[in-house]
Design a protein around this motif. Sequence first.
Motif, PDB file in Angstrom:
ATOM      1  N   ILE A  10       0.933  -1.420  -0.036  1.00 51.89           N
ATOM      2  CA  ILE A  10      -0.380  -0.358  -0.160  1.00 51.89           C
ATOM      3  C   ILE A  10       0.456   1.198  -0.260  1.00 51.89           C
ATOM      4  O   ILE A  10       0.487   2.411  -0.779  1.00 51.89           O
ATOM      5  N   GLN A  11       1.781   0.800   0.600  1.00 55.30           N
ATOM      6  CA  GLN A  11       3.010   2.853   1.111  1.00 55.30           C
ATOM      7  C   GLN A  11       3.934   2.378   1.261  1.00 55.30           C
ATOM      8  O   GLN A  11       4.202   0.865   2.606  1.00 55.30           O
ATOM      9  N   VAL A  12       5.003   3.050   1.170  1.00 54.49           N
ATOM     10  CA  VAL A  12       6.050   2.518   1.386  1.00 54.49           C
ATOM     11  C   VAL A  12       7.159   3.662   2.054  1.00 54.49           C
ATOM     12  O   VAL A  12       6.877   4.654   2.191  1.00 54.49           O
ATOM     13  N   LYS A  13       7.728   3.470   3.908  1.00 57.99           N
ATOM     14  CA  LYS A  13       8.346   4.492   4.110  1.00 57.99           C
ATOM     15  C   LYS A  13       9.867   4.521   4.517  1.00 57.99           C
ATOM     16  O   LYS A  13       9.971   3.240   5.295  1.00 57.99           O
ATOM     17  N   SER A  14      10.858   5.281   4.537  1.00 56.01           N
ATOM     18  CA  SER A  14      12.265   4.585   4.262  1.00 56.01           C
ATOM     19  C   SER A  14      13.109   5.233   5.040  1.00 56.01           C
ATOM     20  O   SER A  14      12.897   6.605   4.297  1.00 56.01           O
ATOM     21  N   ALA A  15      13.633   5.383   5.402  1.00 58.76           N
ATOM     22  CA  ALA A  15      15.393   7.100   6.078  1.00 58.76           C
ATOM     23  C   ALA A  15      16.835   5.834   6.192  1.00 58.76           C
ATOM     24  O   ALA A  15      16.857   4.935   6.260  1.00 58.76           O
ATOM     25  N   THR A  16      17.370   6.578   4.917  1.00 60.07           N
ATOM     26  CA  THR A  16      18.957   6.005   5.098  1.00 60.07           C
ATOM     27  C   THR A  16      19.537   6.778   5.689  1.00 60.07           C
ATOM     28  O   THR A  16      19.660   8.243   6.386  1.00 60.07           O
ATOM     29  N   LYS A  17      21.211   6.827   6.459  1.00 59.31           N
ATOM     30  CA  LYS A  17      21.619   7.130   7.514  1.00 59.31           C
ATOM     31  C   LYS A  17      23.215   7.464   6.282  1.00 59.31           C
ATOM     32  O   LYS A  17      23.449   5.602   6.029  1.00 59.31           O
ATOM     33  N   HIS A  18      23.738   7.997   6.027  1.00 65.26           N
ATOM     34  CA  HIS A  18      24.469   8.292   4.736  1.00 65.26           C
ATOM     35  C   HIS A  18      25.784   8.418   5.410  1.00 65.26           C
ATOM     36  O   HIS A  18      26.768   7.944   5.402  1.00 65.26           O
ATOM     37  N   ASP A  19      25.539   9.181   6.743  1.00 65.14           N
ATOM     38  CA  ASP A  19      26.712   9.815   7.818  1.00 65.14           C
ATOM     39  C   ASP A  19      27.364   8.681   8.620  1.00 65.14           C
ATOM     40  O   ASP A  19      26.721   7.992   8.854  1.00 65.14           O
ATOM     41  N   THR A  20      28.894   8.377   9.314  1.00 64.27           N
ATOM     42  CA  THR A  20      28.742   7.430  10.298  1.00 64.27           C
ATOM     43  C   THR A  20      28.721   8.473  11.978  1.00 64.27           C
ATOM     44  O   THR A  20      27.780   9.608  12.205  1.00 64.27           O
ATOM     45  N   SER A  21      29.026   7.299  12.420  1.00 60.95           N
ATOM     46  CA  SER A  21      28.239   8.131  13.839  1.00 60.95           C
ATOM     47  C   SER A  21      28.634   6.777  14.948  1.00 60.95           C
ATOM     48  O   SER A  21      29.441   6.275  14.587  1.00 60.95           O
ATOM     49  N   SER A  22      29.384   7.878  16.605  1.00 67.13           N
ATOM     50  CA  SER A  22      29.973   6.997  17.520  1.00 67.13           C
ATOM     51  C   SER A  22      29.850   7.148  18.463  1.00 67.13           C
ATOM     52  O   SER A  22      29.116   7.915  19.395  1.00 67.13           O
ATOM     53  N   TYR A  23      29.052   6.322  19.171  1.00 69.37           N
ATOM     54  CA  TYR A  23      28.567   6.193  20.354  1.00 69.37           C
ATOM     55  C   TYR A  23      29.191   5.950  21.858  1.00 69.37           C
ATOM     56  O   TYR A  23      30.115   4.449  21.328  1.00 69.37           O
ATOM     57  N   SER A  24      29.408   5.913  22.845  1.00 70.89           N
ATOM     58  CA  SER A  24      29.964   5.511  24.171  1.00 70.89           C
ATOM     59  C   SER A  24      28.875   5.284  24.816  1.00 70.89           C
ATOM     60  O   SER A  24      29.023   6.030  26.430  1.00 70.89           O
ATOM     61  N   VAL A  25      28.693   4.268  24.724  1.00 75.03           N
ATOM     62  CA  VAL A  25      27.243   4.132  26.038  1.00 75.03           C
ATOM     63  C   VAL A  25      27.281   2.858  26.152  1.00 75.03           C
ATOM     64  O   VAL A  25      28.104   2.026  24.773  1.00 75.03           O
ATOM     65  N   SER A  26      26.776   1.953  27.240  1.00 75.52           N
ATOM     66  CA  SER A  26      27.453   0.541  27.922  1.00 75.52           C
ATOM     67  C   SER A  26      26.085  -0.095  27.849  1.00 75.52           C
ATOM     68  O   SER A  26      25.198   1.057  29.033  1.00 75.52           O
ATOM     69  N   GLN A  27      25.452  -0.949  27.603  1.00 80.21           N
ATOM     70  CA  GLN A  27      24.004  -1.688  28.334  1.00 80.21           C
ATOM     71  C   GLN A  27      22.819  -0.912  28.572  1.00 80.21           C
ATOM     72  O   GLN A  27      22.209  -0.872  29.160  1.00 80.21           O
TER      73      GLN A  27
END
Length: 156
Positions: free
Chosen positions: A8-25
């Motif tokens: 019926i319909q399509v929605k999409s998101a693309t991430k082109h950039d890079t990320s760095s996360y400093s989290v745990s658990q």
Amino acid sequence: TGIQSGVIQVKSATKHDTSSYSVSQTFTDIAGLSVTITPTSTSNKILVMYNVQIQGQDGQRGGLRITRNGSAVGRADASGSRQRMSSIYEAHSEEGAFTLSAAYLDDIDNTNATTYKVQFHHENATDVKVNRGWVDGNDVDKYHGTSNITVMEVLA
């Protein structure tokens, strides 16, 4: 009379950039991997799919899951203290990244605007990299990728 099926319909998101996360658990949203869809019928379903380039430090484990309006969906069954994920990884190199994928057919049963996101969970307080490897010098042998989430309303 035949059985109807289709998109019926399509929605999409693309991430082109890079990320760095400093989290745990902690379950953490991946910036840029969020899509909102408003179903047209309560009898239809939502097909959610993602492909994510991710890397943790060598020897570390983690995983990804899908959320619908903040609640986890499409994940593994409960089993003791284990994390319930849609896809998992264990890093054995710091050079490249894993491509983690999952697909989940959600029985939404409403016509409200619904937001799907991809979250990660990582075992220790070391960085998690998205769309790049752990080591990312400005060299021809280092690579960046893209990640995406796609949701489709489909006839049930």
